[in-house]
Design a protein around this motif. Structure first.
Motif, PDB file in Angstrom:
ATOM      1  N   SER A 235      29.499 -67.740 -10.502  1.00 29.93           N
ATOM      2  CA  SER A 235      29.780 -69.091 -10.976  1.00 29.93           C
ATOM      3  C   SER A 235      29.379 -69.226 -12.441  1.00 29.93           C
ATOM      4  CB  SER A 235      29.044 -70.117 -10.116  1.00 29.93           C
ATOM      5  OG  SER A 235      29.440 -69.980  -8.761  1.00 29.93           O
ATOM      6  N   ILE A 248      29.304 -75.000  -9.601  1.00 29.88           N
ATOM      7  CA  ILE A 248      27.867 -75.306  -9.526  1.00 29.88           C
ATOM      8  C   ILE A 248      27.054 -74.017  -9.564  1.00 29.88           C
ATOM      9  CG2 ILE A 248      26.055 -76.356  -8.126  1.00 29.88           C
ATOM     10  CD1 ILE A 248      28.313 -78.056  -6.837  1.00 29.88           C
ATOM     11  N   THR A 256      27.898 -71.337  -3.836  1.00 33.66           N
ATOM     12  CA  THR A 256      29.348 -71.561  -3.771  1.00 33.66           C
ATOM     13  C   THR A 256      29.832 -71.227  -2.364  1.00 33.66           C
ATOM     14  OG1 THR A 256      29.432 -70.824  -6.053  1.00 33.66           O
ATOM     15  CG2 THR A 256      31.549 -71.062  -4.901  1.00 33.66           C
ATOM     16  N   ASP A 275      36.623 -68.722  -8.563  1.00 33.17           N
ATOM     17  CA  ASP A 275      35.255 -68.417  -8.155  1.00 33.17           C
ATOM     18  C   ASP A 275      35.200 -68.478  -6.632  1.00 33.17           C
ATOM     19  OD1 ASP A 275      32.559 -67.933  -8.186  1.00 33.17           O
ATOM     20  OD2 ASP A 275      32.008 -70.022  -8.635  1.00 33.17           O
TER      21      ASP A 275
HETATM   22 MG   LIG Z   1      28.435 -69.474  -7.070  1.00 30.39          MG
END
Ligand SMILES: [Mg+2]
Ligand SMILES: Nc1nc2c(ncn2[C@@H]2O[C@H](COP(=O)(O)OP(=O)(O)OP(=O)(O)O)[C@@H](O)[C@H]2O)c(=O)[nH]1
Lengths: 449, 624
Positions: A235, A248, A256, A275
């Motif tokens: 991320s 985040i 995530t 992501d």
């Molecule tokens: Mg992540």
């Protein structure tokens, strides 16, 4: 035959020769016997060989599309051994596209992957040792082009083309049957069904063209998936590349849990960066689903960035990497993240730090190379230009054939135009059906004595 | 012992005839061997010559000095232009021929050809030394030596005739199949496959009631086949008639299907899709309540007719019933029952473009033996095989027209590149350069080459040269003469006022203007309709022909680039296994031929080009 062998190419080819990047310099390269006509139309004159001159690139209505440098090399003293014209403009992809279209409108065709090098080799401009490399370029380039074509054609687009192709073949079956079997009481050319079907094809072609031009049917470019163990820094890397806080980031492994996508410009080329949840076995149902989605996303991807935590010990890095290799559904670029941390050491791949930004240029260069957008192979962008061009030619053929039939009753000319129409559509699908029209005719009509 | 010759042609059908004549015309000492002199030039199937795609072949054979068109003109009793309301590229001529007159015409030409002798002998074996042909052995045990041999013995090699569930070995109904030679060939390494075709029952025309049948007279002005003929060469003309099958016919057929060898699975060969048997039509197109039948006369001196459209292998009793259910045939008497025949052909992909076999040097195959059907297809191959057999003896390079030059080129290229799974027949849709390959311009495409090859005699050459001169002069005149706005005659012809100055050729480009009116109005004294037609077609198709010419020129170099027969395709980097396999099977003669093999991609062609160039460069560097 001279010892040089014949000159293999009687036609003129054109392509964008550098990575089409917004803001950067883009080169359109043209090679072949049509150079002087093209130069005279686009820049008003044939430049002096080997001198760069600052010129305006003119559209077909005489207005300037862009300005930039024109370079002319007279064959055989050129890269390909043929007359070559290079136009270097400052405009972005859209302007380059217009320039390429303009040149195609003047009789050139869009080059196949590796075609400039092929011509160079056939004209003795490259030596024997390069033959292998060119062969590679042609086979991998063709695979790559097929890939970018697929990419630029979202499902609906290729469905539309396939349906159009089927309709064109159907009409051809009737037209050809009327020509080859006039005794058979099928006077298709004389009844108004053909009119209706032709108008239908024209309308559908027009719709596809305008949609394709708007880009509605074309995806935003390649998709790149970030894959890694929890907490590897996926991320963080995503946010670093996009320049936004899209995903985040926390120190908790398993942050995530779903797919997070964002657009990212790689030197002006739009890519979809995705992501994903960190790969691990867990009892958490949400996270398990997230992992499943991560793997699925990698299967759809053009490229996977495998993120490994370089602060872990090397045996662990090796294990993590093996796990990623097993999970990934696409080719991988390996990145060792957190290289800024004391004691960190990359086991394999490009060393970067999402935190400090170190190694990002190396990563981008690598991405470009793997996605084939560094000019060495065909990009989705060129693929799109090629497709729109093919569609326009298909439409022109139908228009012309339709006119020949209605004005002059010339069914054989309609047949000729429909043949061309089919060929142009097949350029898009890449499937050249052996001409099995006769088979279709025999299964459609009860023909023969 | 028979004296040695240069070329032996085995078989006196349509392929054999053209092969023998072509070889002899180029100066080779030629011997035509036939099982039976009486069958020279025999039409074994329906008595028609030409048709769509086929008359294109006939005219090409004619333009190259062949016999078929001339014989058709001397024997034709009914001529029609097909597709007359469509464009000139797809127009075709079709003639019904009197079988006897046709045979007589062919025999006359064969007997009077200098350098050609005819000998009635069945050939039973070939003399092959190493991989080269040396001659043949006849059924009498006679050995005849020659440097080239053309085999045209394809009419129903290894034939099996089916009528209902009965079958027996046979050639065309009545003739013995040429089995000894067939067996011999099968022992060699030639790949053999099986095809099937059928014929309708023949009917005694005096038992047909023509009263209520649609009559189809020949066309007037009457078309001709040969560039050298005129309508005055034709014998008396007759009409054809048309009738139709009906629901009752179809019921009779359906009821007899259990005794059809086709449906009972007795026949294994693949039949032509364009010439289905009547039982096939009824089964496959069950919703059609009627099928058309052309009643074709077999000749002036016979009552027998050929009902084209009801070819069948149903048992005889069903044939009688089905025939009699048809309008006009209520009392018809069948003179010869219909039948299906299965026969062998040799894999044509084992041939070179010259029609020489790849396995045996100097041995050429032409006609049905290569999987084609039709007199015209046979004649076209015969001419090319005979020519090349002679050229081989003379130490000259082979010649065959390319796809963009002639339907003959399309035919040969299709056969040797794609092979065939059904009896191969020509259609115009097989030709990608259809607008250029027309029956009207076969002479302009081929006669000059024919002259160079020694096939075209002085008479034809003179005629052709005169025609070309006239075309040139008329085209010159039309493009130099101007008409001005206000020119009354012209404006009346156009039905509108001229807005500006025009050349006559500009006017001719308009779709509504035809050349006869135009030359009439401006009083140019040209009466040769062939010349007028050429100028008009050149003008109306100009744009299309220019585009095709451009396309041809663009791909010419790589089309003609030779591929060595010894090339090891596995060595070519980047080719997929599938492509390697396909190339290896066909072993194409040129890059162009390779590109037409299905599954061989443009990228594969590029890889081949790189490979060839590399090999060549490599060898140059070594020798340097
Ligand atoms: Mg992540
Ligand atoms: N020092 C350092 N810390 C980093 C770097 N990249 C990520 N981190 C830290 O590592 C932790 C995890 O980062 P994330 O980006 O959330 O990792 P992730 O791979 O997305 O993790 P999950 O979403 O849980 O799978 C955070 O505390 C980050 O601040 C880096 O390059 N250097």
């Amino acid at each position: 035959m001279s010892s040089d062998g014949p000159s293999y190419s009687q036609d003129t080819i054109a392509a964008v020769a550098t990575a089409p990047g917004r803001g950067g310099v883009g080169i359109v390269r043209v090679s072949g016997p049509g150079i002087s006509t093209i130069a005279r139309s686009v820049i008003g004159h044939l430049p002096k060989p080997r001198y760069a001159s600052l010129v305006r690139f003119l559209g077909d209505d005489g207005t300037a599309l862009d300005q930039g440098l024109a370079l002319y090399f007279k064959g055989p003293d050129s890269f390909t051994g043929e007359d070559v014209l290079e136009l270097q403009g400052h405009g972005g992809p859209v302007v380059l596209d217009m320039l390429l279209k303009r040149i195609v409108g003047l009789g050139a065709r869009i080059a196949e992957p590796g075609e400039f090098s092929k011509r160079a080799f056939l004209n003795d401009k490259l030596d024997l040792t390069q033959a292998e490399a060119i062969a590679d370029l042609i086979s991998s380039g063709t695979a790559q082009a097929a890939r970018s074509a697929m990419r630029s054609l979202e499902g609906r687009f290729s469905d539309l083309i396939a349906e159009l192709l089927a309709t064109v073949i159907e009409v051809r079956v009737f037209v050809e049957a009327a020509i080859d079997f006039p005794d058979e009481e099928v006077d298709y050319l004389g009844d108004d069904r053909v009119e209706k079907q032709l108008s239908d094809i024209r309308r559908r072609l027009k719709d596809v063209i305008s949609e394709a031009n708007l880009g509605a049917l074309l995806s935003e470019g390649a998709s790149v998936v970030l894959l890694g163990k929890p907490n590897a820094g996926k991320s963080s890397l995503m946010n670093r590349l996009t320049g936004r806080e899209t995903s985040i980031v926390t120190h908790i492994p398993g942050t995530t849990r779903d797919i997070v996508g964002d657009i990212f410009q790689l030197d002006g080329i739009p890519l979809r960066l995705i992501d994903t949840a960190g790969i691990r076995r867990t009892g958490d149902a949400i996270e398990t689903e997230g992992v499943r989605r991560a793997v699925a996303a990698s299967e759809q991807a053009d490229l996977v960035i495998a993120v490994v935590d370089a602060s872990l010990d090397k045996p662990q890095q090796k294990l993590d990497l093996e796990e990623l290799e097993a999970a990934s559904g696409a080719g991988m670029v390996i990145v060792s993240n957190k290289i800024d941390l004391a004691g960190a050491g990359a086991y394999e791949g490009i060393a970067v730090s999402a935190k400090t930004g170190e190694g990002m240029e190396a990563l981008k260069t690598n991405l470009k190379k793997h996605l084939g957008v560094d000019g060495s192979t065909e990009s989705g962008f060129t693929a799109r230009t090629r497709h729109v061009n093919a569609l326009e030619q298909a439409l022109a053929a139908v228009d012309k054939g339709h006119g020949e039939l209605t004005r002059n009753g010339a069914g054989e000319l309609l047949a000729e135009e429909l043949r061309f129409c089919q060929r142009h559509l097949e350029e898009i699908t890449g499937e050249f059906s052996a001409d099995d029209l006769l088979g279709e005719i025999f299964s459609t009509f009860c023909i023969g004595k | 012992m028979h004296a040695d010759v240069d070329v032996i042609v085995v078989g006196g059908g349509h392929a054999g005839t053209e092969a023998a004549l072509a070889a002899a015309r180029t100066g080779a000492r030629t011997l035509l061997l036939t099982q039976n002199i009486e069958t020279l030039g025999q039409m074994s199937c329906n008595p028609a010559i030409g048709g769509i795609g086929k008359s294109h072949l006939v005219r090409e054979v004619d333009a190259l000095g062949g016999a078929m068109a001339l014989a058709a003109d001397q024997a034709g009793i009914h001529f029609r232009i097909l597709n007359s309301r469509k464009g000139p590229a797809v127009r075709a001529t079709r003639a019904q021929a009197d079988r006897q007159l046709y045979k007589a015409a062919i025999r006359h030409m064969l007997e009077n050809q200098a350098g050609l002798s005819i000998f009635q002998q069945a050939v039973e074996d070939l003399i092959i030394e190493g991989d080269e042909i040396r001659g043949v052995v006849t059924h009498m045990g006679l050995e005849i030596r020659a440097k080239s041999v053309v085999l045209t013995v394809g009419t129903f090699l290894g034939g099996i005739v089916h009528v209902g569930m009965d079958s027996h070995p046979g050639g065309r109904m009545g003739d013995a199949p040429s089995n000894a030679l067939a067996d011999r060939l099968r022992e060699m390494q030639f790949a053999v496959d099986r095809l099937k075709t059928g014929t309708p029952p023949r009917i005694d025309g005096s038992t047909i009631d023509y009263e209520d049948l649609e009559s189809q007279p020949g066309d007037e002005p009457r078309p001709v086949m040969s560039y050298l003929s005129g309508p005055e060469d034709h014998p008396e003309q007759v009409s054809c008639h048309i009738t139709h099958t009906n629901e009752r016919t179809h019921e009779i057929i359906r009821a007899g299907l259990d005794r059809s060898p086709l449906y009972a699975g007795v026949i294994e060969g693949v039949g032509p899709r364009y010439c289905p048997s009547i039982e096939d039509k009824v089964v496959r197109f069950a919703d059609k309540s009627s099928h058309q039948i052309f009643i074709e006369p077999e000749g002036l001196q016979t009552n027998e007719i050929y009902p084209n459209g009801i070819s069948t292998s149903l048992p005889y009793d069903v044939q009688v019933e089905l025939v009699r259910s048809i309008k006009g045939f209520e009392n018809a008497h069948i003179t010869r029952p219909g039948y299906a025949i299965e026969y062998d052909f040799f894999e044509p992909r084992e041939l070179c473009p010259s029609l020489e076999t790849k396995h045996v040097k100097g041995l050429f195959f032409a006609g049905q033996i290569n999987g084609t059907t039709g007199y015209e297809e046979a004649a076209a191959q015969g001419l090319i095989a005979g020519l090349n057999a002679a050229r081989r003896v003379q130490g000259k390079d082979f010649w065959a027209p390319k796809r963009n030059e002639a339907y003959i080129g399309v035919l040969i290229d299709d056969l040797i590149t794609l092979g065939t799974r059904e009896p191969y027949r020509m259609f115009t849709s097989r030709a990608e350069y259809r607008l250029t390959l027309r029956q009207d311009n076969a002479d302009r495409r081929l006669t000059e080459m024919g002259r160079e090859l020694g096939l075209v005699d002085d008479r034809r050459w003179r005629r052709y040269s005169e025609k070309c001169e006239q075309i040139e002069s008329l085209e010159g005149e039309l493009s130099q003469r101007f008409v001005l706005p206000g020119d009354n005659d012209i404006e009346v012809m156009l039905g509108q006022a001229l807005s500006r100055e025009n050349t006559l050729i500009d006017l001719l480009k308009r779709p509504e203007v035809n050349i006869t009116d135009l030359v009439g109005v401006v009083s140019i004294a040209f009466t040769d309709t062939e010349v007028l037609e050429q100028v008009e077609i050149d003008c109306k198709y100009e744009g299309y022909i220019a585009r095709q010419t451009e396309e041809i020129a663009r791909i010419k170099a790589h089309q003609e680039m030779p591929l060595p027969q010894s090339l090891d395709y596995t060595e070519v980097k980047g080719l997929s296994n599938e492509v390697v396999q396909k190339l290896d099977q066909v072993r194409p003669a040129t890059l162009g031929q390779a590109s037409r093999i299905s599954g061989v991609t443009p990228a594969a062609i590029s890889l081949l080009m790189i490979f060839l160039k590399k090999t060549k460069k490599g060898s140059l560097q070594k020798t340097a």
